[in-house]
Enzyme design. Structure first.
Site, short mmCIF file in Angstrom:
data_model
loop_
_atom_site.label_atom_id
_atom_site.label_comp_id
_atom_site.label_asym_id
_atom_site.label_seq_id
_atom_site.Cartn_x
_atom_site.Cartn_y
_atom_site.Cartn_z
N GLY A 11 0.80 -1.32 0.26
CA GLY A 11 -0.20 -0.10 0.12
C GLY A 11 0.88 1.23 0.15
CE1 TYR A 12 5.58 0.83 0.67
CE2 TYR A 12 7.13 1.79 -0.88
CZ TYR A 12 7.02 1.27 0.31
OH TYR A 12 8.15 0.93 1.18
CD GLU A 21 8.75 -2.08 -6.65
OE1 GLU A 21 9.11 -1.16 -5.98
OE2 GLU A 21 7.72 -2.14 -6.89
C1 LIG Z 1 1.13 -3.19 -12.98
C2 LIG Z 1 1.32 -2.16 -12.09
C3 LIG Z 1 1.41 -2.88 -10.61
C4 LIG Z 1 1.47 -1.76 -9.59
N1 LIG Z 1 1.50 -2.29 -8.30
C5 LIG Z 1 1.61 -1.61 -7.17
C6 LIG Z 1 1.51 -2.01 -5.90
O1 LIG Z 1 1.21 -3.20 -5.72
N2 LIG Z 1 1.16 -1.19 -4.93
C7 LIG Z 1 1.57 0.12 -4.84
O2 LIG Z 1 1.66 0.90 -4.04
N3 LIG Z 1 1.77 0.81 -6.37
C8 LIG Z 1 1.53 0.02 -7.37
N4 LIG Z 1 1.75 0.58 -8.50
C9 LIG Z 1 1.95 1.80 -8.68
C10 LIG Z 1 3.26 2.66 -9.34
O3 LIG Z 1 4.08 2.28 -8.16
C11 LIG Z 1 2.97 3.77 -9.98
O4 LIG Z 1 2.01 3.63 -11.01
C12 LIG Z 1 4.24 4.39 -10.42
O5 LIG Z 1 5.07 4.80 -9.19
C13 LIG Z 1 3.82 5.76 -11.28
O6 LIG Z 1 2.90 6.65 -10.56
P1 LIG Z 1 1.53 7.05 -10.96
O7 LIG Z 1 0.91 5.77 -11.89
O8 LIG Z 1 0.86 7.90 -10.08
O9 LIG Z 1 2.09 7.96 -12.42
P2 LIG Z 1 2.57 9.55 -12.27
O10 LIG Z 1 3.67 9.45 -11.10
O11 LIG Z 1 1.36 10.57 -12.02
O12 LIG Z 1 3.18 9.65 -13.52
C14 LIG Z 1 2.51 10.15 -14.89
C15 LIG Z 1 3.64 10.25 -15.79
O13 LIG Z 1 4.33 11.20 -15.64
C16 LIG Z 1 5.72 10.95 -15.35
N5 LIG Z 1 6.52 11.72 -14.67
C17 LIG Z 1 6.31 11.83 -13.08
N6 LIG Z 1 7.11 12.68 -12.55
C18 LIG Z 1 7.93 13.00 -13.43
C19 LIG Z 1 9.24 13.48 -13.23
N7 LIG Z 1 9.57 14.17 -12.12
N8 LIG Z 1 9.91 13.82 -14.41
C20 LIG Z 1 9.75 13.27 -15.71
N9 LIG Z 1 8.47 12.37 -15.64
C21 LIG Z 1 7.74 12.21 -14.69
C22 LIG Z 1 5.75 9.40 -15.53
O14 LIG Z 1 6.91 8.91 -15.74
C23 LIG Z 1 4.67 8.97 -16.08
O15 LIG Z 1 4.86 8.83 -17.58
C24 LIG Z 1 1.68 -0.49 -9.60
C25 LIG Z 1 1.77 -0.03 -11.08
C26 LIG Z 1 1.49 -0.81 -11.93
C27 LIG Z 1 1.48 -0.11 -13.43
#
Ligand SMILES: Cc1cc2nc3c(=O)[nH]c(=O)nc-3n(C[C@H](O)[C@H](O)[C@H](O)COP(=O)(O)OP(=O)(O)OC[C@H]3O[C@@H](n4cnc5c(N)ncnc54)[C@H](O)[C@@H]3O)c2cc1C
Length: 395
Positions: free
Chosen positions: A124-125, A241
């Site tokens: 739950g992150y 991870e």
């Molecule tokens: C299949 C899958 C399984 C997952 N499982 C888990 C889980 O079990 N538990 C959990 O806690 N999370 C989980 N996640 C979440 C995952 O950690 C996040 O999707 C990831 O950290 C990206 O965050 P976001 O989706 O909020 O996208 P955002 O952070 O909103 O990013 C949107 C876009 O903007 C870009 N971006 C954001 N910041 C920057 C920057 N500073 N510079 C350049 N580009 C940037 C990103 O690269 C992306 O393309 C999972 C994700 C997926 C796809």
């Protein structure tokens, strides 16, 4: 001391005797990153009976005491044999942080249950609005007597529907920098006030969820590390991870794609494998996979000799996930119309439904769709590029 050849033989014998046809088929039919939980639990328990469920843990907690070469052999042989890939949430994520930050009571309680597969953990992150910028998380926890009371939600929570435990980052203080005031909690995922809503991915699979918390009372005994110092625990966990090799599994997949392309004869008597453009694409991908494997070996040898790894793991994450996407694109090209039917029942554990076309046909489309996420999870590729540009170019 056992030679590496003897050890490799031992692993191969174990795999040939224990990786049942059902488990092999489940490994082959898996379209996501990790095996579905019923498959993973079964394989985890078989590994545990052999003493290999948590190989990298210290021996006192049930680890094997293997050296790095032995761990690499074990990983590689499992991939080559097509073993199910077990989610790292329990064994490679929460286990190591409990060892590093837990009280003796927490170690005694949680670690044996992870090793035996009695507890299955969700992570739950992420929250809606807090992914890459994780420190901005808002899910609140307020201390009330011997409990924390949690309100908010977590998203993309992989396998929450199959987990009985969750480790969560919650906000316990808003007065300082975002990284301060975060607390790391361990608790049961079926406490009153918790609701798990499925998020169905574009492939039709149910891998992740949104988890809602409405006045959920979590006992203080679930606090890991210090209150408001959860960021330290969270960062430590993220080091665990990633890992493993992309190249070995992708080479196997590419070979299956080439084999399939040689079987379907078109109207003019040729196969896709005869097509010069397809041949060129397969050859180029094979070369890039060799290069990727070279990178993975470099990382491995740096770790083995204790050299700094710099941003090499970021480079491998970017390249490995891009190659995953490339290989699954080629899979779609090869299976053509066979990729169109939606056949989840053929991919279900112990299903007696045979796939239309072949196993490759039934998995190519869901793998292609699922692998779009590979450049997002485990630190998005843009974030990895930021890390590399700072470390290598000093930007
Ligand atoms: C299949 C899958 C399984 C997952 N499982 C888990 C889980 O079990 N538990 C959990 O806690 N999370 C989980 N996640 C979440 C995952 O950690 C996040 O999707 C990831 O950290 C990206 O965050 P976001 O989706 O909020 O996208 P955002 O952070 O909103 O990013 C949107 C876009 O903007 C870009 N971006 C954001 N910041 C920057 C920057 N500073 N510079 C350049 N580009 C940037 C990103 O690269 C992306 O393309 C999972 C994700 C997926 C796809």
């Amino acid at each position: 001391m056992t030679s590496l050849t003897t050890f490799t033989d031992e692993v191969r014998t174990f795999l040939s005797e224990n990786l049942t046809p059902d488990l092999r088929r489940a490994g082959e039919m898996c379209a996501g990153i990790y095996a579905d939980q019923p498959v993973a639990v079964e394989w985890h328990r078989i590994l545990n009976a052999q003493g290999w469920a948590v190989p990298a843990w210290p021996v006192e907690y049930g680890g094997t005491g293997w050296d790095l070469d032995q761990h690499a052999v074990f990983q590689r042989e499992q991939t080559l044999a097509g073993a199910p890939v077990v989610t790292p949430n329990a064994t490679r994520m929460v286990g190591p942080v409990v060892m590093a930050f837990g009280t003796q009571a927490q170690k005694d309680h949680y670690l044996p249950r992870i090793r035996t597969g009695d507890d299955w953990w969700a992570q739950g992150y992420s929250e809606p609005g807090s992914g890459s910028d994780l420190a901005s998380l808002q899910c609140r926890a307020e201390r009330d007597g011997d409990d924390y009371v949690i309100n908010g939600s977590k998203i993309w929570t992989t396998h929450a529907q199959w987990s009985n435990k969750i480790f969560c980052l919650v906000r316990t203080d808003t007065s300082g920098k975002p990284q301060q005031g975060i607390t790391f909690l361990l608790f049961d995922i079926d406490l009153p006030g918790i609701e798990i809503k499925p998020l169905i991915s574009i492939s039709g699979d149910h891998e992740f969820n949104q988890v809602f918390f409405d006045d959920v009372r979590v006992p203080v005994s679930g606090l890991l590390g210090e209150e408001n110092d959860g960021w330290t625990v969270a960062k430590y966990l993220l080091q665990h991870e990633r890992g493993g090799s992309y190249a070995v599994g992708l080479k196997i997949r590419l070979q299956k794609i080439s084999d399939f392309a040689a079987t379907e004869v078109s109207g003019n008597g040729t196969t896709l494998a005869d097509d010069p453009d397809f041949k060129r694409a397969v050859a180029a991908t094979r070369i890039e996979l060799d290069v990727l494997e070279g990178f993975e070996q470099r990382l491995f040898s740096a770790v083995r000799s204790g050299e700094p790894i710099g941003s090499l793991s970021s480079a491998i994450k970017v390249r490995g996930t891009e190659m995953r996407q490339r290989v699954t694109e080629l899979g779609i090209e090869a299976v053509g119309y066979y990729g169109l039917p939606y056949q989840p029942e053929a991919r279900t554990f112990r299903s007696n439904v045979e796939p239309l076309g072949s196993a490759l046909a039934a998995t190519s489309m869901p793998q292609y769709l699922n692998d779009r996420a590979a450049s997002i999870y485990a630190g998005s590729n843009e974030i990895q590029r930021n890390i590399m540009s700072k470390a290598v170019l000093g930007l």
